[in-house]
Write a protein that holds these residues in place. Structure first.
Motif, PDB file in Angstrom:
ATOM      1  N   PRO A   1      -7.393   7.430 -16.186  1.00 27.86           N
ATOM      2  CA  PRO A   1      -6.802   6.112 -16.423  1.00 27.86           C
ATOM      3  C   PRO A   1      -7.366   5.433 -17.671  1.00 27.86           C
ATOM      4  O   PRO A   1      -6.733   4.529 -18.227  1.00 27.86           O
TER       5      PRO A   1
ATOM      6  N   VAL B   1     -18.968   1.890  -3.918  1.00 26.83           N
ATOM      7  CA  VAL B   1     -17.528   1.693  -4.159  1.00 26.83           C
ATOM      8  C   VAL B   1     -17.327   0.927  -5.476  1.00 26.83           C
ATOM      9  O   VAL B   1     -16.475   1.281  -6.296  1.00 26.83           O
TER      10      VAL B   1
ATOM     11  N   ARG C   1      -5.055  -7.287 -11.252  1.00 27.59           N
ATOM     12  CA  ARG C   1      -6.212  -8.112 -11.630  1.00 27.59           C
ATOM     13  C   ARG C   1      -5.776  -9.517 -12.016  1.00 27.59           C
ATOM     14  O   ARG C   1      -6.609 -10.402 -12.149  1.00 27.59           O
TER      15      ARG C   1
ATOM     16  N   GLY D   1     -12.496   9.336  -1.356  1.00 29.75           N
ATOM     17  CA  GLY D   1     -12.100   9.295   0.047  1.00 29.75           C
ATOM     18  C   GLY D   1     -12.671   8.069   0.734  1.00 29.75           C
ATOM     19  O   GLY D   1     -12.902   7.038   0.107  1.00 29.75           O
TER      20      GLY D   1
ATOM     21  N   LEU E   1       0.008  -2.307  -5.472  1.00 29.00           N
ATOM     22  CA  LEU E   1      -0.833  -2.558  -4.288  1.00 29.00           C
ATOM     23  C   LEU E   1      -1.893  -3.592  -4.584  1.00 29.00           C
ATOM     24  O   LEU E   1      -2.616  -4.026  -3.687  1.00 29.00           O
TER      25      LEU E   1
ATOM     26  N   ASN F   1     -13.588  -0.892   3.038  1.00 26.72           N
ATOM     27  CA  ASN F   1     -12.379  -0.935   2.221  1.00 26.72           C
ATOM     28  C   ASN F   1     -12.666  -1.721   0.947  1.00 26.72           C
ATOM     29  O   ASN F   1     -13.532  -2.605   0.927  1.00 26.72           O
TER      30      ASN F   1
ATOM     31  N   VAL G   1      -7.215   5.099  -0.299  1.00 25.89           N
ATOM     32  CA  VAL G   1      -5.755   5.074  -0.228  1.00 25.89           C
ATOM     33  C   VAL G   1      -5.179   6.223  -1.042  1.00 25.89           C
ATOM     34  O   VAL G   1      -4.298   6.964  -0.586  1.00 25.89           O
TER      35      VAL G   1
ATOM     36  N   LEU H   1       0.071  -4.598   3.236  1.00 21.55           N
ATOM     37  CA  LEU H   1       0.011  -3.959   4.553  1.00 21.55           C
ATOM     38  C   LEU H   1       0.365  -4.926   5.688  1.00 21.55           C
ATOM     39  O   LEU H   1       0.866  -4.521   6.739  1.00 21.55           O
TER      40      LEU H   1
HETATM   41  N1  LIG Z   1      -1.662  -4.080  -0.781  1.00 21.84           N
HETATM   42  C1  LIG Z   1      -2.275  -3.733   0.339  1.00 21.84           C
HETATM   43  O1  LIG Z   1      -1.852  -4.045   1.446  1.00 21.84           O
HETATM   44  C2  LIG Z   1      -3.525  -2.905   0.230  1.00 21.84           C
HETATM   45  C3  LIG Z   1      -4.126  -2.382   1.393  1.00 21.84           C
HETATM   46  C4  LIG Z   1      -5.259  -1.587   1.252  1.00 21.84           C
HETATM   47  C5  LIG Z   1      -5.770  -1.340  -0.027  1.00 21.84           C
HETATM   48  N2  LIG Z   1      -5.157  -1.890  -1.111  1.00 21.84           N
HETATM   49  C6  LIG Z   1      -5.678  -1.649  -2.470  1.00 21.84           C
HETATM   50  O2  LIG Z   1      -5.679  -0.257  -2.709  1.00 21.84           O
HETATM   51  C7  LIG Z   1      -6.722   0.068  -3.597  1.00 21.84           C
HETATM   52  C8  LIG Z   1      -7.547   1.195  -3.025  1.00 21.84           C
HETATM   53  O3  LIG Z   1      -8.303   0.702  -1.918  1.00 21.84           O
HETATM   54  P1  LIG Z   1      -9.417   1.610  -1.233  1.00 21.84           P
HETATM   55  O4  LIG Z   1     -10.048   0.780  -0.176  1.00 21.84           O
HETATM   56  O5  LIG Z   1      -8.821   2.912  -0.876  1.00 21.84           O
HETATM   57  O6  LIG Z   1     -10.472   1.787  -2.419  1.00 21.84           O
HETATM   58  P2  LIG Z   1     -10.822   3.104  -3.243  1.00 21.84           P
HETATM   59  O7  LIG Z   1      -9.566   3.591  -3.893  1.00 21.84           O
HETATM   60  O8  LIG Z   1     -11.533   4.050  -2.355  1.00 21.84           O
HETATM   61  O9  LIG Z   1     -11.820   2.576  -4.332  1.00 21.84           O
HETATM   62  C9  LIG Z   1     -11.350   1.863  -5.437  1.00 21.84           C
HETATM   63  C10 LIG Z   1     -11.030   2.802  -6.629  1.00 21.84           C
HETATM   64  O10 LIG Z   1     -10.437   2.005  -7.635  1.00 21.84           O
HETATM   65  C11 LIG Z   1     -10.781   2.521  -8.887  1.00 21.84           C
HETATM   66  N3  LIG Z   1     -11.287   1.418  -9.735  1.00 21.84           N
HETATM   67  C12 LIG Z   1     -10.762   1.045 -10.901  1.00 21.84           C
HETATM   68  N4  LIG Z   1     -11.434   0.035 -11.417  1.00 21.84           N
HETATM   69  C13 LIG Z   1     -12.419  -0.264 -10.561  1.00 21.84           C
HETATM   70  C14 LIG Z   1     -13.471  -1.216 -10.571  1.00 21.84           C
HETATM   71  N5  LIG Z   1     -13.614  -2.096 -11.566  1.00 21.84           N
HETATM   72  N6  LIG Z   1     -14.310  -1.247  -9.518  1.00 21.84           N
HETATM   73  C15 LIG Z   1     -14.160  -0.386  -8.507  1.00 21.84           C
HETATM   74  N7  LIG Z   1     -13.182   0.558  -8.449  1.00 21.84           N
HETATM   75  C16 LIG Z   1     -12.327   0.614  -9.488  1.00 21.84           C
HETATM   76  C17 LIG Z   1     -11.839   3.601  -8.695  1.00 21.84           C
HETATM   77  O11 LIG Z   1     -11.192   4.851  -8.884  1.00 21.84           O
HETATM   78  P3  LIG Z   1     -11.289   5.537 -10.338  1.00 21.84           P
HETATM   79  O12 LIG Z   1     -12.755   5.508 -10.705  1.00 21.84           O
HETATM   80  O13 LIG Z   1     -10.794   6.917 -10.132  1.00 21.84           O
HETATM   81  O14 LIG Z   1     -10.429   4.717 -11.252  1.00 21.84           O
HETATM   82  C18 LIG Z   1     -12.245   3.434  -7.248  1.00 21.84           C
HETATM   83  O15 LIG Z   1     -12.597   4.652  -6.658  1.00 21.84           O
HETATM   84  C19 LIG Z   1      -7.514  -1.234  -3.817  1.00 21.84           C
HETATM   85  O16 LIG Z   1      -7.072  -1.828  -5.019  1.00 21.84           O
HETATM   86  C20 LIG Z   1      -7.119  -2.074  -2.638  1.00 21.84           C
HETATM   87  O17 LIG Z   1      -7.247  -3.454  -2.872  1.00 21.84           O
HETATM   88  C21 LIG Z   1      -4.059  -2.658  -1.002  1.00 21.84           C
END
Ligand SMILES: NC(=O)c1ccc[n+]([C@@H]2O[C@H](COP(=O)([O-])OP(=O)(O)OC[C@H]3O[C@@H](n4cnc5c(N)ncnc54)[C@H](OP(=O)(O)O)[C@@H]3O)[C@@H](O)[C@H]2O)c1
Length: 316
Positions: free
Chosen positions: A183, A299, A229, A306, A226, A40, A143, A253
């Motif tokens: 974006p 990542v 920065r 996915g 969610l 994750n 996500v 979550l």
């Molecule tokens: N609030 C909560 O409870 C909760 C729970 C789970 C996850 N989350 C958050 O949901 C988001 C997605 O999590 P995920 O595990 O499914 O990850 P993910 O979406 O599979 O990977 C992160 C994505 O963020 C984008 N991104 C933008 N700037 C980035 C950077 N500087 N470094 C890496 N990626 C960057 C990229 O998409 P693009 O290249 O298309 O921009 C990348 O594919 C994360 O921010 C995570 O912290 C929050």
């Protein structure tokens, strides 16, 4: 047991595949013979020590699927204190659900942590209503790609996804998004304005994308955050919200997990949609234990679409 271990916080090069003692289960806990662990985005922050500083040496990893010790039932669990990148994991019984027959390990694992996050953001926080316009950021991610599908399944009028490459945007459209936007487009605000009012903007990026989303909200629109920065662009005033009767909501979550019945209900709903073929998790790659460092690099480099999995039974 074998595990991917860090002895200090830092870069992906800190991972070592080592033999470590199996964890022990305390009250309310159980042990799982893990088949697959998930990677994750938050794991990257855990690795650097920026988030949830576990005592070192530490085994990271927040979700696993495998067989429950004792009865051998297939279960998937969310681990709130790490321990996933290992052959045996200790889980809270309250954060563990049985995997229905017919649902594979890969799908069950890819659906739970990230699917419950997508569901929580859209439904529990975002209060998605039929016919609404929904925008999802990082829409090709773990996500995001589930949020796009869930938005469509839960009756959104249209879903628009943000993703950083043409290949990702094609993938996002293949999931049922009407449009996919970049974006990094300097005219992102204009592109969003062309949608004629966004009812629900599910954002995990913060910064300029959050600002653009806020500016595009329809009257009574909601921006669900969610993750941010923490820079100046993540701040806004009450006046800005009042100007369009808009709302900004946080989502974590942890608050879904705090309600066992609610969490079990969300898991059951995700698994049912999957069984009906209406929600499909994309598996980007499955790496062996020695591949965790490479998975973190991928990542971080925004290469993945996915879910990324670790097969803890394989070393290399
Ligand atoms: N609030 C909560 O409870 C909760 C729970 C789970 C996850 N989350 C958050 O949901 C988001 C997605 O999590 P995920 O595990 O499914 O990850 P993910 O979406 O599979 O990977 C992160 C994505 O963020 C984008 N991104 C933008 N700037 C980035 C950077 N500087 N470094 C890496 N990626 C960057 C990229 O998409 P693009 O290249 O298309 O921009 C990348 O594919 C994360 O921010 C995570 O912290 C929050």
């Amino acid at each position: 047991m074998r595990a991917a271990v860090i002895h200090r916080y830092g870069g992906p090069e800190e991972f070592r595949t080592e033999t470590v003692p199996e964890p022990e289960a305390g009250p309310g806990q159980l042990l799982i013979d893990v088949t697959l662990a998930g990677v994750n985005y938050a794991d990257l922050h855990c690795r650097t020590g920026a988030y949830a500083r576990y005592p070192l040496p530490a085994v990271l990893g927040a979700d696993v699927v495998g067989r429950r010790r004792g009865d051998g039932r297939r279960v998937v669990a969310l681990l709130r204190t790490g321990g996933g990148y290992a052959q045996v994991a200790r889980a809270e019984a309250a954060f563990t659900v049985e995997v229905p027959d017919g649902l594979g390990d890969e799908q069950a694992l890819a659906l739970l942590e990230q699917g419950a996050t997508a569901y929580g953001a859209l439904v529990l926080a975002g209060r998605l209503r039929p016919g609404e316009t929904v925008v999802v950021t990082a829409a090709a991610g773990g996500v995001g790609h589930l949020a796009v599908q869930l938005g469509r399944e839960l009756g959104a009028g249209r879903v628009v996804g943000l993703a950083s490459t043409a290949g990702k945007r094609e993938f996002v459209r293949s999931l049922g998004a009407e449009r996919a936007l970049d974006p990094g487009d300097p005219r992102l605000g204009e592109r969003l304005a062309e949608l004629g009012g966004v009812d629900l903007f599910a954002d995990s990026l913060g910064g300029p994308v959050l600002r653009a989303g806020l500016g595009a909200l329809a009257p009574f629109g909601r921006l669900v955050s969610l993750g941010v920065r923490g820079g100046p662009e993540d701040t806004f005033t009450v006046d800005e919200l009042a100007d369009r009767s808009a709302g900004v909501l946080g989502f974590w979550l942890q608050h879904v997990l705090a309600d066992r019945a609610g969490f079990a209900g969300v898991a059951a709903r995700l698994f049912r949609l999957a069984a009906e073929g209406r929600l499909v998790a994309r598996i980007d790659r499955t790496v062996p234990l020695s591949g965790v460092a490479g998975a973190h690099r991928a990542v971080a480099a925004r290469e993945t679409m996915g879910k990324v999995l670790v097969d803890v039974r394989r070393e290399g």
